[in-house]
Design an enzyme around this catalytic site. Structure first.
Site, PDB file in Angstrom:
ATOM      1  N   GLN A   1       0.893  -1.390  -0.342  1.00  0.00           N
ATOM      2  CA  GLN A   1       0.004   0.043  -0.090  1.00  0.00           C
ATOM      3  C   GLN A   1       0.960   1.213  -0.101  1.00  0.00           C
ATOM      4  O   GLN A   1       1.838   1.208   0.711  1.00  0.00           O
ATOM      5  CB  GLN A   1      -0.906   0.011   1.289  1.00  0.00           C
ATOM      6  CG  GLN A   1      -1.825   1.084   1.495  1.00  0.00           C
ATOM      7  CD  GLN A   1      -2.872   0.945   2.475  1.00  0.00           C
ATOM      8  OE1 GLN A   1      -3.268  -0.101   2.860  1.00  0.00           O
ATOM      9  NE2 GLN A   1      -3.337   2.145   3.435  1.00  0.00           N
TER      10      GLN A   1
ATOM     11  N   HIS B   1       1.883   7.350  15.429  1.00  0.00           N
ATOM     12  CA  HIS B   1       0.850   6.234  15.299  1.00  0.00           C
ATOM     13  C   HIS B   1       1.739   4.977  15.103  1.00  0.00           C
ATOM     14  O   HIS B   1       2.729   4.890  14.759  1.00  0.00           O
ATOM     15  CB  HIS B   1       0.227   6.722  14.042  1.00  0.00           C
ATOM     16  CG  HIS B   1      -0.539   8.016  14.027  1.00  0.00           C
ATOM     17  ND1 HIS B   1      -0.583   8.875  12.785  1.00  0.00           N
ATOM     18  CD2 HIS B   1      -1.167   8.642  15.003  1.00  0.00           C
ATOM     19  CE1 HIS B   1      -1.240  10.012  13.162  1.00  0.00           C
ATOM     20  NE2 HIS B   1      -1.702  10.064  14.538  1.00  0.00           N
TER      21      HIS B   1
ATOM     22  N   TYR C   1       4.320   7.425   2.021  1.00  0.00           N
ATOM     23  CA  TYR C   1       5.020   6.331   2.332  1.00  0.00           C
ATOM     24  C   TYR C   1       4.273   4.933   1.919  1.00  0.00           C
ATOM     25  O   TYR C   1       3.133   4.788   1.839  1.00  0.00           O
ATOM     26  CB  TYR C   1       4.778   6.241   3.928  1.00  0.00           C
ATOM     27  CG  TYR C   1       3.457   6.561   4.463  1.00  0.00           C
ATOM     28  CD1 TYR C   1       2.829   5.478   5.109  1.00  0.00           C
ATOM     29  CD2 TYR C   1       2.928   7.849   4.460  1.00  0.00           C
ATOM     30  CE1 TYR C   1       1.552   5.841   5.893  1.00  0.00           C
ATOM     31  CE2 TYR C   1       1.543   8.041   5.132  1.00  0.00           C
ATOM     32  CZ  TYR C   1       0.737   6.897   5.792  1.00  0.00           C
ATOM     33  OH  TYR C   1      -0.292   7.244   6.391  1.00  0.00           O
TER      34      TYR C   1
ATOM     35  N   LYS D   1       7.424   0.880   7.300  1.00  0.00           N
ATOM     36  CA  LYS D   1       7.018   1.721   6.284  1.00  0.00           C
ATOM     37  C   LYS D   1       8.231   2.240   5.677  1.00  0.00           C
ATOM     38  O   LYS D   1       9.362   2.500   6.390  1.00  0.00           O
ATOM     39  CB  LYS D   1       6.521   2.936   7.030  1.00  0.00           C
ATOM     40  CG  LYS D   1       5.135   2.588   7.606  1.00  0.00           C
ATOM     41  CD  LYS D   1       4.540   3.958   8.425  1.00  0.00           C
ATOM     42  CE  LYS D   1       3.181   3.612   9.023  1.00  0.00           C
ATOM     43  NZ  LYS D   1       2.713   4.583  10.083  1.00  0.00           N
TER      44      LYS D   1
ATOM     45  N   ASP E   1      -5.380  13.168  17.571  1.00  0.00           N
ATOM     46  CA  ASP E   1      -3.860  13.007  18.243  1.00  0.00           C
ATOM     47  C   ASP E   1      -3.580  13.903  19.411  1.00  0.00           C
ATOM     48  O   ASP E   1      -2.695  13.585  20.183  1.00  0.00           O
ATOM     49  CB  ASP E   1      -2.989  13.536  16.961  1.00  0.00           C
ATOM     50  CG  ASP E   1      -2.761  12.663  15.731  1.00  0.00           C
ATOM     51  OD1 ASP E   1      -3.351  11.298  15.854  1.00  0.00           O
ATOM     52  OD2 ASP E   1      -2.217  12.838  14.788  1.00  0.00           O
TER      53      ASP E   1
END
Length: 183
Positions: free
Chosen positions: A49, A64, A133, A73, A170
């Site tokens: 992805q 996160h 990313y 990532k 957040d």
């Protein structure tokens, strides 16, 4: 010969990657990812992805992670500049609770490879930044977790501590000490 320079950060398994740039009067060309070159460097990931975000100056996204579906990532900035941070959440790691950072920009074209078991976040330094990313697992919204960006135990040195723009979600993230063992 690889078109990348792989440098391990101060935390095992987190790499700063510099692609070789081939430029002339027309512009430039670079490989942003090459599975064979990464495998030869011992970084064997299958990315499934790709995500992209655009943020204005002062936006801080993170920190996160995903709990049951952790993601490795490969992060980079297409335009603008961000201060990128990875926090080691691997409980048995010698660098558990430690963080590393890098300035990533559309100009320096550096990338950071963050393995599974890390929290990740970034702060936008420039007026605007486009962040991209690759992830080695799919996003599962019900599985996300996070740590508040200004956690006193982590003591991350963000470029600026005033006028930070956070999402509502957040701004309500827990402290590091309240997470327990995740990875």
């Amino acid at each position: 010969m690889s078109n990348f320079i792989f440098k391990e950060s101060n935390i095992n398994d987190v790499y700063l990657i510099e692609p070789k740039i081939f430029g002339d009067n027309r512009g430039y060309f670079m490989e942003s990812y090459n599975k064979k070159a990464f495998e030869e460097a011992g970084l064997d990931y299958t990315f499934v992805q790709e995500n992209q975000s655009c943020s204005s100056k002062g936006v801080l996204r993170g920190l996160h992670f995903q709990k049951k579906h952790p993601q490795a990532k490969l992060v980079r900035v297409l335009s603008g500049e961000v201060y990128d941070v990875a926090v080691d959440l691997r409980h048995n790691s010698p660098s558990y609770g430690k963080w590393t950072s890098a300035l990533l920009s559309g100009e320096n074209r550096k990338q950071m490879l963050i393995p599974r078991g890390f929290a990740h976040g970034f702060y936008v330094v420039s007026d605007r930044a486009v962040f991209s990313y690759l992830c080695d697992d799919f996003y599962h919204p019900e599985d996300e977790g996070g740590i508040i960006y200004n956690d006193s135990e982590l003591n991350i040195k963000w470029p600026e501590e005033k006028d930070i723009i956070l999402s509502e979600k957040d701004s309500k993230l827990p402290c590091f000490k309240d997470l327990g063992i995740i990875f």
